[in-house]
Motif scaffolding. Structure first.
Motif, mmCIF file in Angstrom:
data_model
loop_
_atom_site.group_PDB
_atom_site.id
_atom_site.type_symbol
_atom_site.label_atom_id
_atom_site.label_comp_id
_atom_site.label_asym_id
_atom_site.label_seq_id
_atom_site.Cartn_x
_atom_site.Cartn_y
_atom_site.Cartn_z
ATOM 1 N N ASN A 1 1.013 -1.371 0.061
ATOM 2 C CA ASN A 1 -0.028 -0.042 0.228
ATOM 3 C C ASN A 1 0.657 1.229 -0.045
ATOM 4 O O ASN A 1 0.607 2.351 -0.844
ATOM 5 N N VAL A 2 1.907 1.278 0.929
ATOM 6 C CA VAL A 2 2.923 2.503 1.006
ATOM 7 C C VAL A 2 3.457 2.505 -0.497
ATOM 8 O O VAL A 2 3.647 3.689 -1.078
ATOM 9 N N VAL A 3 4.191 1.415 -0.794
ATOM 10 C CA VAL A 3 5.008 1.735 -2.081
ATOM 11 C C VAL A 3 3.946 2.228 -3.368
ATOM 12 O O VAL A 3 4.189 3.143 -4.015
ATOM 13 N N LEU A 4 2.768 1.675 -3.522
ATOM 14 C CA LEU A 4 1.823 2.111 -4.361
ATOM 15 C C LEU A 4 1.238 3.565 -4.207
ATOM 16 O O LEU A 4 1.205 4.448 -5.122
ATOM 17 N N ARG A 5 1.132 3.967 -2.849
ATOM 18 C CA ARG A 5 0.719 5.318 -2.710
ATOM 19 C C ARG A 5 1.648 6.318 -3.021
ATOM 20 O O ARG A 5 1.400 7.295 -3.752
ATOM 21 N N TYR A 6 2.792 6.081 -2.644
ATOM 22 C CA TYR A 6 3.849 6.979 -3.073
ATOM 23 C C TYR A 6 4.659 6.714 -4.340
ATOM 24 O O TYR A 6 5.786 7.345 -4.574
ATOM 25 N N GLN A 7 4.345 5.612 -5.117
ATOM 26 C CA GLN A 7 5.150 5.207 -6.216
ATOM 27 C C GLN A 7 6.350 5.299 -5.761
ATOM 28 O O GLN A 7 7.337 5.669 -6.539
ATOM 29 N N LEU A 8 6.824 4.577 -4.786
ATOM 30 C CA LEU A 8 8.296 4.363 -4.260
ATOM 31 C C LEU A 8 9.183 4.055 -5.475
ATOM 32 O O LEU A 8 10.315 4.019 -5.533
ATOM 33 N N ASP A 9 8.580 2.746 -6.094
ATOM 34 C CA ASP A 9 9.737 2.142 -7.026
ATOM 35 C C ASP A 9 10.087 2.904 -8.137
ATOM 36 O O ASP A 9 10.898 2.755 -9.077
ATOM 37 N N LYS A 10 9.321 3.967 -8.038
ATOM 38 C CA LYS A 10 9.555 5.310 -9.246
ATOM 39 C C LYS A 10 10.931 5.967 -8.811
ATOM 40 O O LYS A 10 11.393 6.683 -9.411
#
Ligand code: SF4
Length: 206
Positions: free
Chosen positions: A155-164
């Motif tokens: 959820n955190v990765v997708l919310r903040y688009q961390l992988d980008k």
């Protein structure tokens, strides 16, 4: 500074995993994660000047240094120590629990920032203001104890688009999270998360 230990090992986490590394473990932490494996770093240690730490580090041949803890950002001299090491040409990693301002660290430091999951007991402690401070030079890490933790991380990765923004690391809590199961969840996520096996623990070197 209050230093718990200085030692060499194989870097077990981050995109630098597998490389020889000198570790500076600082004393003190503002959290008490349920599964913490470095409780011995909560107190004690030896008082050293930053210049003395740089001298001790030079006893080892490695050009890669990790400052860890405990929580390194609790000590006000940590940015100065980082700058001294950078000035000496070292590659400097700082592992932080993500609850204090990572912007205090000098440019050039590779910040490995935890986002605490519910299983730690401290998901409320994350300083979300740190997210916009992250750059492609940094790395973000989730330590996962169960499926609830993995879902929280996603959820955190997708919310903040961390992988980008930067590499996203996923570590299991040893003895709690089944590793093949974690690998399956990562494959099913369709997000380029990087599974970490905590090589230093497999090797038994810290
Ligand atoms: S932040 Fe790290 S050192 Fe501090 S309690 Fe949690 S696991 Fe332990």
């Amino acid at each position: 500074m209050l230093v718990q230990e200085i030692f060499q090992s194989i870097q077990g986490e981050s995109t630098y995993a597998g490389l020889p590394c000198t570790f500076i473990r600082l004393t003190g932490c503002n959290l008490r994660c349920h599964w913490c494996d470095t409780q011995y770093a909560y107190d004690g240690g030896e008082r050293l000047k930053t210049a003395d730490i740089v001298t001790r580090v030079a006893d080892y041949p490695h050009r890669l240094i990790e400052i860890t803890g405990g929580e390194p950002l609790l000590q006000i001299e940590t940015p100065e120590l980082c700058q001294r090491l950078l000035d000496q040409g070292y590659t400097v990693l700082v592992e932080t629990n993500g609850t204090l301002d990572i912007g205090l660290l000098p440019a050039g430091v590779i910040r490995i920032m935890d986002v605490k999951c519910p299983g730690s007991g401290y998901e409320c402690a994350t300083l979300w203001d740190n997210i916009p401070r992250l750059t492609a030079n940094d790395q973000i890490k989730f330590v996962v104890a169960d499926q609830n933790d993995f879902n929280y991380a996603m959820n955190v990765v997708l919310r903040y688009q961390l992988d980008k923004i930067c590499p996203v690391l996923i570590s299991p809590v040893i003895g709690m999270q089944n590793l093949p199961q974690l690998a399956q969840w990562i494959l099913q996520s369709h997000v380029p998360l990087r599974l970490q096996l905590q090589m230093h623990k497999i090797l038994g070197i810290k």
